[in-house]
Scaffold this motif. Structure first.
Motif, mmCIF file in Angstrom:
data_model
loop_
_atom_site.group_PDB
_atom_site.id
_atom_site.type_symbol
_atom_site.label_atom_id
_atom_site.label_comp_id
_atom_site.label_asym_id
_atom_site.label_seq_id
_atom_site.Cartn_x
_atom_site.Cartn_y
_atom_site.Cartn_z
ATOM 1 N N HIS A 189 0.818 -1.231 0.000
ATOM 2 C CA HIS A 189 0.000 0.000 0.000
ATOM 3 C C HIS A 189 0.848 1.276 0.000
ATOM 4 C CE1 HIS A 189 -3.191 -2.811 0.862
ATOM 5 N NE2 HIS A 189 -2.587 -3.171 1.974
ATOM 6 N N PHE A 190 2.101 1.139 -0.392
ATOM 7 C CA PHE A 190 2.967 2.325 -0.540
ATOM 8 C C PHE A 190 3.613 2.215 -1.920
ATOM 9 C CE2 PHE A 190 6.462 5.167 -0.329
ATOM 10 C CZ PHE A 190 6.315 6.013 0.748
ATOM 11 N N GLU A 289 -7.986 6.220 6.358
ATOM 12 C CA GLU A 289 -7.738 4.994 5.594
ATOM 13 C C GLU A 289 -9.028 4.577 4.907
ATOM 14 O OE1 GLU A 289 -4.567 2.695 8.525
ATOM 15 O OE2 GLU A 289 -6.662 2.850 9.128
ATOM 16 N N TYR A 295 -2.910 0.931 7.247
ATOM 17 C CA TYR A 295 -1.572 1.474 7.576
ATOM 18 C C TYR A 295 -1.322 1.448 9.087
ATOM 19 C CZ TYR A 295 -1.797 3.226 2.760
ATOM 20 O OH TYR A 295 -1.897 3.322 1.392
ATOM 21 N N VAL A 330 0.349 12.157 8.101
ATOM 22 C CA VAL A 330 1.320 12.428 7.025
ATOM 23 C C VAL A 330 1.465 13.947 6.937
ATOM 24 C CG1 VAL A 330 1.916 12.127 4.580
ATOM 25 C CG2 VAL A 330 0.567 10.368 5.734
ATOM 26 N N ILE A 359 -0.176 11.996 -1.568
ATOM 27 C CA ILE A 359 -0.947 10.843 -1.082
ATOM 28 C C ILE A 359 -1.644 10.131 -2.238
ATOM 29 C CG2 ILE A 359 -3.072 10.331 0.241
ATOM 30 C CD1 ILE A 359 -1.725 12.109 2.463
ATOM 31 N N HIS A 362 1.218 8.107 -3.870
ATOM 32 C CA HIS A 362 2.057 7.123 -3.153
ATOM 33 C C HIS A 362 1.333 6.306 -2.073
ATOM 34 C CE1 HIS A 362 5.775 8.546 -5.025
ATOM 35 N NE2 HIS A 362 5.254 9.758 -4.922
ATOM 36 N N LEU A 363 0.234 6.820 -1.577
ATOM 37 C CA LEU A 363 -0.466 6.099 -0.506
ATOM 38 C C LEU A 363 -1.928 5.888 -0.924
ATOM 39 C CD1 LEU A 363 1.217 8.221 2.284
ATOM 40 C CD2 LEU A 363 1.415 5.735 2.171
ATOM 41 N N LEU A 366 -5.234 5.756 1.244
ATOM 42 C CA LEU A 366 -5.718 6.884 2.065
ATOM 43 C C LEU A 366 -6.599 7.793 1.227
ATOM 44 C CD1 LEU A 366 -2.457 8.083 3.929
ATOM 45 C CD2 LEU A 366 -4.308 6.662 4.862
ATOM 46 N N SER A 368 -7.574 11.393 -0.025
ATOM 47 C CA SER A 368 -6.586 12.454 -0.242
ATOM 48 C C SER A 368 -7.036 13.833 0.243
ATOM 49 C CB SER A 368 -6.164 12.491 -1.705
ATOM 50 O OG SER A 368 -7.290 12.712 -2.493
#
Ligand SMILES: Cc1cc2nc3c(=O)[nH]c(=O)nc-3n(C[C@H](O)[C@H](O)[C@H](O)COP(=O)(O)OP(=O)(O)OC[C@H]3O[C@@H](n4cnc5c(N)ncnc54)[C@H](O)[C@@H]3O)c2cc1C
Ligand SMILES: O=C(O)[C@@H]1CCCCN1
Length: 447
Positions: A189-190, A289, A295, A330, A359, A362-363, A366, A368
């Motif tokens: 998840h990254f 999330e 996470y 973050v 976000i 890259h994530l 999550l 945003s």
């Protein structure tokens, strides 16, 4: 970053001439005896005579002499006070706000702790810091640290990334380099950036900041230390005996430690010193999330630091979801300049837009848009290194300032060396990177 700030020394202190002070410490025995009689009379008559009470307070307090006074009960001041008390010094810790408070730099539930530092001096300090944090855990009986590991990622070929990787190796910090093809199975998840490297400092983790601050202050009090909160320092008279003035009176001590965080320059103005510090308001963002727990700390998602890249010019960092269920912290490692007394007037959210975009890329687990935004402050020096030194003209005044958004983890060691400076002992770490002297170019004389 632009720091339109300066550093100057004044030869004369207004306080020495008795100006700029409340004058309470000058209260002589005849005036205070009169105040006492007035106060007793008022009490008999059921009246509260505030000026009389104030004078009485001054008289009582000026008779209280400490070995050391510490200004500022953030993590650095609290730990300094703790070490002083541990060395059997009668110590007073003064804090302007009622404790606990959320208006400085040490509040909030979590901070990153790591050995991943490019500079050897920080690495050596962190080695001892880990040990001292574990002593505090044992002394307070409270868990303060949770190991999660720290992912450091950034452009593989950049000086920053290579420097960090080499430092981890050189200092033999237990760490793992992850190749792009194996990365997803270790850290799901990254999404790693194209051409970005990844290395994990496995010793790193989360410090429970609020809990830690409370534990240190509690340990200090158990050792007989005195905390006076809700008492703002409004004057300092240097000398072989330092007098610290607050609205409720004057306190005297053989030495003084100033750890006033974002208010460092306000407090240092009482001793003729200004440092090149920039106070920044940090938007502390938490992101929801999409699937709760993705996470989370319990699934061993690590903390991370994204080093600067073409897309993001400043570090971005994150901590696994923990303190607020379903939310991951973050943040952007910089903020807009602020006056610490007007923090909430600074409403710039440019960093939130950068974080949202980061976000989304890259994530992906999550949302945003931030679910919670809290505030904190950095006090930043031009080189992002701390100030740990003596006052250039008053060797019994010690300064800890400019922790530049990475000082919490060092609290135990910063407190130890500030205590050593205050006791006139050789510091147990190399403090040459932290000297005031390095700001000579900013020096402006007011003479
Ligand atoms: C969002 C954010 C994230 C961070 N993340 C990390 C991290 O992951 N890891 C890490 O190691 N560090 C981190 N830091 C940095 C760390 O939190 C700070 O370096 C540290 O808390 C600084 O502590 P301090 O004691 O110097 O300042 P403060 O906590 O601000 O303490 C100074 C105290 O002095 C008091 N004071 C000021 N003036 C007076 C006066 N006149 N009279 C009496 N009292 C006064 C203030 O009220 C305050 O309580 C982060 C900081 C922020 C804001
Ligand atoms: O001190 C730290 O470890 C972090 C790194 C990222 C920015 C905030 N501070």
């Amino acid at each position: 970053m632009h720091c339109g700030l300066f550093f100057f020394l004044r030869r004369h202190y207004p306080g020495r001439r008795g100006r700029g002070h409340s004058g309470l410490h000058k209260c002589n025995s005849r005036t205070s005896a009169r105040a006492l009689r007035r106060h007793r009379k008022s009490r008999k008559e059921g009246r509260v005579n505030l000026p009389a009470l104030r004078n009485l307070g001054a008289e009582e307090m000026s008779s209280q002499k400490y070995d050391c006074i510490v200004i500022g009960a953030g993590i650095q001041g609290s730990y300094t006070a703790y070490h002083l008390a541990k060395n059997n010094r009668k110590t007073l810790l003064i804090e302007q706000f009622a404790l606990p408070h959320a208006r400085g730099s040490s509040h909030g539930q979590t901070r990153i702790i790591r050995k991943a530092y490019e500079e050897d001096f920080y690495f050596h300090m962190m080695e001892e810091s880990y040990l001292l944090w574990s002593h505090m855990e044992a002394e307070s009986g409270v868990q303060l640290y949770r190991q999660t590991g720290l992912l450091v990622t950034g452009p593989e070929k950049s000086r920053d990334f290579q420097g960090m990787k080499e430092a981890l190796e050189l200092n033999r910090v237990p760490s793992v380099v992850l190749a792009p093809e194996e990365f997803p199975q270790h850290i799901p998840h990254f999404k790693l950036g194209d051409g970005h490297g990844a290395v994990v400092d496995t010793t790193a983790g989360v410090l429970y900041a609020d809990r830690a601050l409370k534990a240190v202050q509690g340990a200090f009090q158990k050792l007989g230390g005195v905390i006076k909160d809700g008492e703002k320092v409004s004057g300092i008279t240097p000398g072989s005996e330092v007098t610290v003035t607050t609205a409720s009176g004057a306190h005297k001590a053989a030495s003084l430690v100033i750890t006033a965080g974002p208010w460092a320059n306000a407090v240092l103005s009482h001793v003729g010193l200004q440092l090149p510090l920039q106070v920044q308001k940090i938007n502390v963002c938490y992101w929801r999330e999409k699937v709760p727990g993705t996470y989370s700390v319990s699934r061993r998602f690590p903390c991370f630091i994204q080093l600067p890249s073409e897309m993001e010019k400043t570090d971005i960092y994150g901590l696994p979801s923990n303190e607020y269920p379903g939310l991951m912290k973050v943040c952007y490692h910089a903020g807009s300049e602020t006056d610490p007394d007007q923090r909430d007037k600074q409403t710039d959210r440019g960093d939130v837009a950068i974080l949202s975009s980061y976000i989304s890329r890259h994530l992906p687990g999550l949302e945003s848009v931030p679910a919670v935004v809290e505030s904190c402050m950095y006090t930043v020096t031009p080189d992002h290194h701390f100030v740990l030194d003596r006052h250039p003209m008053h060797s019994n005044i010690i300064i800890g300032a400019g922790f530049s958004g990475h000082g919490f983890k060092f609290g135990p060691v910063v407190g130890k060396v500030l205590c050593e400076l205050s006791l006139g002992r050789p510091p147990s770490h190399d403090l040459s990177p932290f000297k005031l002297q390095r700001f000579q170019n900013f020096l402006k004389s007011t003479l």
